[in-house]
Scaffold this active site. Structure first.
Site, PDB file in Angstrom:
ATOM      1  CG  LEU A   1      -1.755   1.231   1.467  1.00 44.21           C
ATOM      2  CD1 LEU A   1      -2.764   1.413   0.347  1.00 44.21           C
ATOM      3  CD2 LEU A   1      -2.442   1.143   2.812  1.00 44.21           C
ATOM      4  CG  HIS A   2       2.537   2.842  -3.116  1.00 47.45           C
ATOM      5  ND1 HIS A   2       2.330   1.529  -3.460  1.00 47.45           N
ATOM      6  CD2 HIS A   2       2.636   3.513  -4.287  1.00 47.45           C
ATOM      7  CE1 HIS A   2       2.298   1.399  -4.773  1.00 47.45           C
ATOM      8  NE2 HIS A   2       2.466   2.599  -5.310  1.00 47.45           N
ATOM      9  CB  VAL A   3      -0.821   7.582  -0.186  1.00 47.86           C
ATOM     10  CG1 VAL A   3      -1.465   8.887  -0.627  1.00 47.86           C
ATOM     11  CG2 VAL A   3      -1.855   6.658   0.450  1.00 47.86           C
TER      12      VAL A   3
END
Length: 153
Positions: free
Chosen positions: A99-101
């Protein structure tokens, strides 16, 4: 466990792989994207290895997005950006299964259109570090209050 050992982002979080870190605490770590849309483009990841938003434990959703909010503000202040583009992919178009923003500095007429994300590179490590340092400084205690506009009537 094998996923964590193979994960590029977990390696950056552990310090086993280089990255220009701008933020880190018990919840999340933020570092410059090696192939930024615009210079100063940050990836914020949960410290724990999870692949998608739906894998993130419910009790971490709020704390994680508080960090997203703080880093977005720091990118704007630290880079004198007019705003930010904040985005996340889940599985489709997710080049690293962690998960990465994406927190991308934006300015009017910067050329970004729709979902086509042209990529650039930093000239060298010194240029990347200069961007990381400006964002870190904007995250320092008191930086947000110092940059806050006067209250509206």
């Amino acid at each position: 466990m094998a996923d964590q050992e193979q994960c590029t982002f977990c390696a950056i979080v552990r310090g086993d792989r280089p990255g220009w870190t701008v933020f880190g605490d018990e919840v999340a770590v933020g570092f410059l994207d090696a192939r930024p849309v615009f210079k100063g483009h940050v990836l914020l990841v949960p410290r724990a290895h999870v692949e998608t938003l739906t894998d993130l434990p419910v009790e971490l959703v709020g704390p994680f997005f508080q960090r997203v909010r703080a880093v977005a503000g720091a990118v704007e202040r630290g880079l004198a950006a007019g705003g930010t583009f904040v985005a996340m992919n889940n599985r489709i178009s997710q080049s690293v299964p962690h998960l990465h923003v994406h927190i991308v500095p934006r300015n009017r007429k910067d050329g970004l259109r729709g979902f086509f994300w042209p990529r650039t590179r930093y000239q060298d490590a010194a240029e990347a570090e200069s961007y990381a340092a400006r964002i870190r400084a904007a995250l320092a205690p008191g930086a947000e209050e110092a940059a806050a506009p006067p209250a509206a009537c």
